[in-house]
Scaffold this motif. Structure first.
Motif, mmCIF file in Angstrom:
data_model
loop_
_atom_site.group_PDB
_atom_site.id
_atom_site.type_symbol
_atom_site.label_atom_id
_atom_site.label_comp_id
_atom_site.label_asym_id
_atom_site.label_seq_id
_atom_site.Cartn_x
_atom_site.Cartn_y
_atom_site.Cartn_z
ATOM 1 N N ALA A 145 17.691 39.478 47.056
ATOM 2 C CA ALA A 145 17.751 39.717 45.618
ATOM 3 C C ALA A 145 16.452 40.393 45.210
ATOM 4 O O ALA A 145 15.363 39.875 45.487
ATOM 5 N N LEU A 146 16.555 41.574 44.577
ATOM 6 C CA LEU A 146 15.385 42.347 44.170
ATOM 7 C C LEU A 146 15.341 42.462 42.653
ATOM 8 O O LEU A 146 16.372 42.663 42.004
ATOM 9 N N ASP A 147 14.130 42.342 42.077
ATOM 10 C CA ASP A 147 14.005 42.554 40.642
ATOM 11 C C ASP A 147 13.774 44.037 40.373
ATOM 12 O O ASP A 147 13.804 44.870 41.279
ATOM 13 N N ARG A 148 13.517 44.371 39.120
ATOM 14 C CA ARG A 148 13.400 45.791 38.753
ATOM 15 C C ARG A 148 12.169 46.460 39.357
ATOM 16 O O ARG A 148 12.084 47.688 39.409
ATOM 17 N N ASP A 149 11.205 45.664 39.823
ATOM 18 C CA ASP A 149 10.017 46.216 40.469
ATOM 19 C C ASP A 149 10.112 46.188 41.986
ATOM 20 O O ASP A 149 9.105 46.384 42.680
ATOM 21 N N ASP A 150 11.302 45.929 42.515
ATOM 22 C CA ASP A 150 11.554 45.856 43.954
ATOM 23 C C ASP A 150 10.845 44.682 44.629
ATOM 24 O O ASP A 150 10.623 44.690 45.839
ATOM 25 N N LEU A 151 10.463 43.669 43.851
ATOM 26 C CA LEU A 151 9.968 42.438 44.458
ATOM 27 C C LEU A 151 11.164 41.619 44.941
ATOM 28 O O LEU A 151 12.185 41.538 44.261
ATOM 29 N N VAL A 152 11.024 41.032 46.122
ATOM 30 C CA VAL A 152 12.087 40.169 46.644
ATOM 31 C C VAL A 152 11.978 38.820 45.943
ATOM 32 O O VAL A 152 11.032 38.062 46.175
ATOM 33 N N VAL A 153 12.926 38.548 45.075
ATOM 34 C CA VAL A 153 12.897 37.288 44.319
ATOM 35 C C VAL A 153 13.812 36.235 44.927
ATOM 36 O O VAL A 153 13.804 35.074 44.519
ATOM 37 N N GLY A 154 14.597 36.641 45.928
ATOM 38 C CA GLY A 154 15.467 35.692 46.605
ATOM 39 C C GLY A 154 15.910 36.239 47.946
ATOM 40 O O GLY A 154 16.020 37.450 48.132
ATOM 41 N N ALA A 155 16.143 35.335 48.889
ATOM 42 C CA ALA A 155 16.630 35.723 50.212
ATOM 43 C C ALA A 155 17.419 34.565 50.791
ATOM 44 O O ALA A 155 17.027 33.399 50.655
ATOM 45 N N THR A 156 18.537 34.879 51.422
ATOM 46 C CA THR A 156 19.332 33.828 52.044
ATOM 47 C C THR A 156 18.607 33.287 53.274
ATOM 48 O O THR A 156 17.644 33.878 53.766
ATOM 49 N N ARG A 157 19.077 32.170 53.762
ATOM 50 C CA ARG A 157 18.442 31.526 54.911
ATOM 51 C C ARG A 157 18.391 32.477 56.112
ATOM 52 O O ARG A 157 17.365 32.615 56.770
ATOM 53 N N ALA A 158 19.507 33.141 56.401
ATOM 54 C CA ALA A 158 19.549 34.039 57.553
ATOM 55 C C ALA A 158 18.622 35.233 57.361
ATOM 56 O O ALA A 158 17.970 35.691 58.299
ATOM 57 N N ALA A 159 18.539 35.750 56.115
ATOM 58 C CA ALA A 159 17.650 36.880 55.839
ATOM 59 C C ALA A 159 16.195 36.475 56.008
ATOM 60 O O ALA A 159 15.381 37.236 56.549
ATOM 61 N N ARG A 160 15.841 35.274 55.560
ATOM 62 C CA ARG A 160 14.462 34.790 55.724
ATOM 63 C C ARG A 160 14.102 34.693 57.203
ATOM 64 O O ARG A 160 13.016 35.082 57.612
#
Length: 322
Positions: free
Chosen positions: A236-251
């Motif tokens: 999940a990316l915000d408007r500034d391309d910061l990763v504000v969320g990631a699933t367990r597998a993505a992490r």
């Protein structure tokens, strides 16, 4: 362990032998779980299955605490049940504590499963029931198929249970989808098919839970394509391309720590190869937004939660003609 019928006394003796003998433990698929059940949870494998159920008020409170999970899971459970219940199975959803919250079962099979304590309000944590499809799935954080005499309690050896973990938006365990059968003619081939279907359903719920938790963010696939074995890979990316969320597998796949969530740009977290995939995903998301809005840049930017100037800047960087 072999799957031929043994008496409950024989089963209890086998469990104790496996737990006490390193050599025997090596031959048992769930020796670690049996050991936890006997030594840590202090359960007697010969005792009757735990059948204490919470009060209606307590069950209602647990269901309310898992309200979003129940809401998102309902249509997925319905689809899974259309196949599994016709084969005499019950489809169950538990919370992260192993309490069964919901079920899908044909009316003619209710008696058999409820008499085995497979019903809403029942505690199937490993601490209550020993090795089983729900509790052991939670204890080990992985999909499991527990055949009849792989259960810890002798009274549960008439069941074959296939559990798949559901992970929440923060990578934590949210619950388990379990498909259980009391049929003696359950084959390994069919059980494998059911287990894979349950895992697919669990991952579908995980993806929907993640999207619901980050409704205002752009959701991008973080993996190298579809691969069920790797799990749900979403960012999940915000408007500034910061990763504000990631699933367990993505992490796990990208090595993202909890401290990096919300503080680090996506490109700083992703390797060169994956970065190209991210850029392609961004380009595709922007192209879809433009198409949905008839080429209107302002409307497309609003859909993506970014400003018009940011949209133009990104479009230029990604060589997307606007």
């Amino acid at each position: 362990m072999s799957r031929h019928h043994v008496s409950q006394r024989q089963h209890a003796d086998i469990v104790r032998e496996v737990v006490s003998s390193p050599k025997a433990a090596g031959r048992a698929g769930f020796a670690a779980s049996w050991r936890r059940s006997l030594i840590h949870h202090k359960i007697d494998p010969a005792e009757m299955p735990h059948d204490a159920r919470l009060t209606e008020a307590e069950v209602r409170a647990r269901r309310e605490a898992s309200g979003l999970l129940l809401q998102i899971a309902a249509p997925v459970l319905d689809r899974l049940a259309r196949a599994a219940c016709d084969a005499g199975c019950t489809v169950l959803l538990s919370d992260a504590g192993g309490l069964i919250l919901d079920e899908r079962v044909h009316a003619g099979d209710v008696g058999a499963f409820h008499s085995s304590n497979l019903s809403p309000g029942s505690d199937w944590s490993e601490g209550a029931q020993g090795t089983n499809g729900i509790g052991t799935c939670l204890a080990e954080g992985r999909a499991v198929t527990v055949w009849r005499d792989q259960h810890f309690l002798a009274g549960n050896t008439g069941l074959t249970c296939m559990g798949a973990p559901v992970f929440g938006a923060q990578g934590d365990l949210a619950g388990v989808i379990d498909v259980s059968s009391a049929r003696e003619d359950m084959t390994e081939g069919y059980a494998s098919l059911v287990a894979l279907t349950a895992q697919d359903a669990a991952q579908r719920i995980e993806g929907d839970l993640f999207r619901a938790a980050f409704q205002g963010a752009r959701i991008l696939s973080a993996g190298p394509g579809e691969n069920a074995a790797q799990g749900v890979m979403l960012l999940a990316l915000d408007r500034d391309d910061l990763v504000v969320g990631a699933t367990r597998a993505a992490r796990k796949y990208m090595g993202i720590s909890a401290e990096q969530i919300g503080t680090t740009p996506a490109n700083d977290l992703i390797g060169q190869g994956a970065r190209g995939g991210l850029q392609e995903a961004q380009r595709a998301a922007m192209a879809r937004a433009l198409a949905r809005n008839g080429g209107n840049v302002s409307a497309a930017a609003r859909d993506l939660g970014i400003g018009r100037a940011t949209f133009y800047r990104k479009a230029k960087a990604l060589q997307l003609g606007v």
